[in-house]
Design a protein around this motif. Structure first.
Motif, short mmCIF file in Angstrom:
data_model
loop_
_atom_site.label_atom_id
_atom_site.label_comp_id
_atom_site.label_asym_id
_atom_site.label_seq_id
_atom_site.Cartn_x
_atom_site.Cartn_y
_atom_site.Cartn_z
N LEU A 6 -25.41 -1.74 -2.28
CA LEU A 6 -26.70 -1.18 -1.65
C LEU A 6 -27.08 -0.23 -2.87
O LEU A 6 -28.22 0.26 -2.70
N TYR A 7 -26.56 0.05 -4.04
CA TYR A 7 -26.87 0.82 -4.99
C TYR A 7 -27.34 0.25 -6.18
O TYR A 7 -26.73 -0.79 -6.57
N ALA A 8 -28.58 0.55 -6.73
CA ALA A 8 -29.03 0.03 -8.15
C ALA A 8 -27.95 0.43 -9.15
O ALA A 8 -27.57 1.60 -9.22
N LYS A 9 -27.91 -0.22 -10.28
CA LYS A 9 -26.87 -0.08 -11.41
C LYS A 9 -27.82 -0.03 -12.64
O LYS A 9 -28.25 -1.25 -13.08
N ILE A 10 -27.97 1.20 -13.27
CA ILE A 10 -28.75 1.32 -14.24
C ILE A 10 -28.04 1.44 -15.82
O ILE A 10 -27.13 2.66 -15.52
N PHE A 20 -25.02 4.44 -24.58
CA PHE A 20 -25.49 3.92 -23.44
C PHE A 20 -24.92 4.79 -22.39
O PHE A 20 -23.91 5.20 -22.18
N VAL A 21 -25.93 4.93 -21.11
CA VAL A 21 -25.76 5.85 -20.00
C VAL A 21 -25.72 5.04 -18.72
O VAL A 21 -26.83 4.54 -18.56
N GLY A 22 -24.77 5.14 -17.92
CA GLY A 22 -24.83 4.40 -16.44
C GLY A 22 -25.06 5.32 -15.53
O GLY A 22 -24.78 6.45 -15.32
N SER A 23 -26.02 4.68 -14.65
CA SER A 23 -26.37 5.47 -13.27
C SER A 23 -26.68 4.71 -12.17
O SER A 23 -26.71 3.42 -12.38
N ALA A 24 -26.42 5.34 -10.98
CA ALA A 24 -26.70 4.85 -9.66
C ALA A 24 -27.56 5.35 -8.96
O ALA A 24 -27.08 6.41 -8.45
N PRO A 25 -29.01 5.38 -9.26
CA PRO A 25 -29.61 6.30 -8.36
C PRO A 25 -29.12 6.36 -6.72
O PRO A 25 -29.04 5.40 -6.26
N GLY A 26 -29.11 7.61 -6.33
CA GLY A 26 -28.99 7.74 -5.07
C GLY A 26 -27.43 8.18 -4.59
O GLY A 26 -26.92 8.42 -3.71
N LEU A 27 -26.57 7.83 -5.77
CA LEU A 27 -25.17 8.11 -5.91
C LEU A 27 -24.82 9.04 -7.02
O LEU A 27 -24.17 9.96 -6.93
N LEU A 28 -25.11 8.73 -8.09
CA LEU A 28 -24.68 9.44 -9.27
C LEU A 28 -25.62 8.91 -10.53
O LEU A 28 -26.45 8.06 -10.58
N GLU A 39 -19.33 -2.73 -21.42
CA GLU A 39 -18.39 -1.74 -21.10
C GLU A 39 -19.09 -0.81 -20.15
O GLU A 39 -18.17 -0.50 -19.01
N VAL A 40 -19.88 -0.24 -20.29
CA VAL A 40 -20.56 0.81 -19.77
C VAL A 40 -20.78 0.42 -18.27
O VAL A 40 -20.66 0.85 -17.24
N PHE A 41 -21.39 -0.93 -17.95
CA PHE A 41 -21.67 -1.61 -16.93
C PHE A 41 -20.64 -1.74 -15.98
O PHE A 41 -20.51 -1.67 -14.96
N VAL A 42 -19.45 -2.34 -16.60
CA VAL A 42 -18.14 -2.61 -15.64
C VAL A 42 -17.57 -1.20 -15.38
O VAL A 42 -17.21 -1.25 -14.33
N GLU A 43 -17.84 -0.47 -16.15
CA GLU A 43 -17.18 1.28 -15.63
C GLU A 43 -18.15 1.40 -14.55
O GLU A 43 -17.58 2.25 -13.64
N LEU A 44 -19.45 1.48 -14.74
CA LEU A 44 -20.30 2.09 -13.58
C LEU A 44 -19.80 0.92 -12.41
O LEU A 44 -19.97 1.77 -11.27
N CYS A 45 -20.09 -0.25 -12.51
CA CYS A 45 -19.66 -0.88 -11.16
C CYS A 45 -18.46 -0.52 -10.41
O CYS A 45 -18.64 -0.20 -9.25
N GLN A 46 -17.44 -0.06 -11.19
CA GLN A 46 -16.05 0.57 -10.80
C GLN A 46 -16.33 1.62 -10.17
O GLN A 46 -15.71 2.03 -9.10
N ILE A 47 -17.15 2.58 -10.81
CA ILE A 47 -17.34 4.03 -10.19
C ILE A 47 -18.05 3.77 -8.81
O ILE A 47 -17.75 4.55 -7.88
N VAL A 48 -19.06 2.90 -8.73
CA VAL A 48 -19.81 2.59 -7.66
C VAL A 48 -19.05 2.32 -6.56
O VAL A 48 -19.05 2.90 -5.50
N GLU A 49 -18.08 1.34 -6.89
CA GLU A 49 -17.11 0.60 -5.76
C GLU A 49 -16.23 1.69 -5.25
O GLU A 49 -16.07 1.72 -4.16
N ASP A 50 -15.71 2.39 -6.22
CA ASP A 50 -14.81 3.70 -5.67
C ASP A 50 -15.60 4.54 -4.63
O ASP A 50 -14.67 5.28 -3.98
N HIS A 51 -16.85 5.02 -5.14
CA HIS A 51 -17.38 6.07 -4.42
C HIS A 51 -18.61 5.63 -3.58
O HIS A 51 -19.34 6.80 -3.35
N ALA A 52 -18.71 4.75 -3.16
CA ALA A 52 -19.92 4.35 -2.63
C ALA A 52 -19.87 4.64 -1.13
O ALA A 52 -18.72 4.83 -0.56
#
Length: 93
Positions: A6-10, A20-28, A39-52
């Motif tokens: 449900l979170y956009a990943k940018i 490069f900076v990764g963010s997920a508006p509405g979450l972080l 690599e930043v995108f992969v890390e961002l996806c894991q962070i969102v998965e862990d903290h959604a």
């Protein structure tokens, strides 16, 4: 459906930070960064998965607390890896 979908990943380039900076508006915002976009995108996806958060729990206070925790943990990890200085105001990538 997973809450993380449900979170956009940018991932975007930061001229100021020169990385490069990764963010997920509405979450972080600015939750991870690095020199390799993929690599930043992969890390961002894991962070969102862990903290959604489930939509019913997404209150401003909860999001701010979660965001702060993620940033603090990332800065500690980057300091341990020697990728940023020990100064709290350091903006190195």
């Amino acid at each position: 459906m997973k809450e993380s979908t449900l979170y956009a990943k940018i991932v975007e380039w930061s001229e100021e930070d020169q990385c490069f900076v990764g963010s997920a508006p509405g979450l972080l915002y600015g939750g991870c960064h690095g020199s390799d976009e993929k690599e930043v995108f992969v890390e961002l996806c894991q962070i969102v998965e862990d903290h959604a958060l489930p939509p019913r729990c997404t209150t401003s206070a909860r999001v701010i607390t979660l965001w702060t925790t993620i940033i603090v943990n990332a800065r500690v990890r980057l300091r341990q890896e020697g990728r940023i200085g020990s100064s709290p105001s350091s903006r190195e990538c």
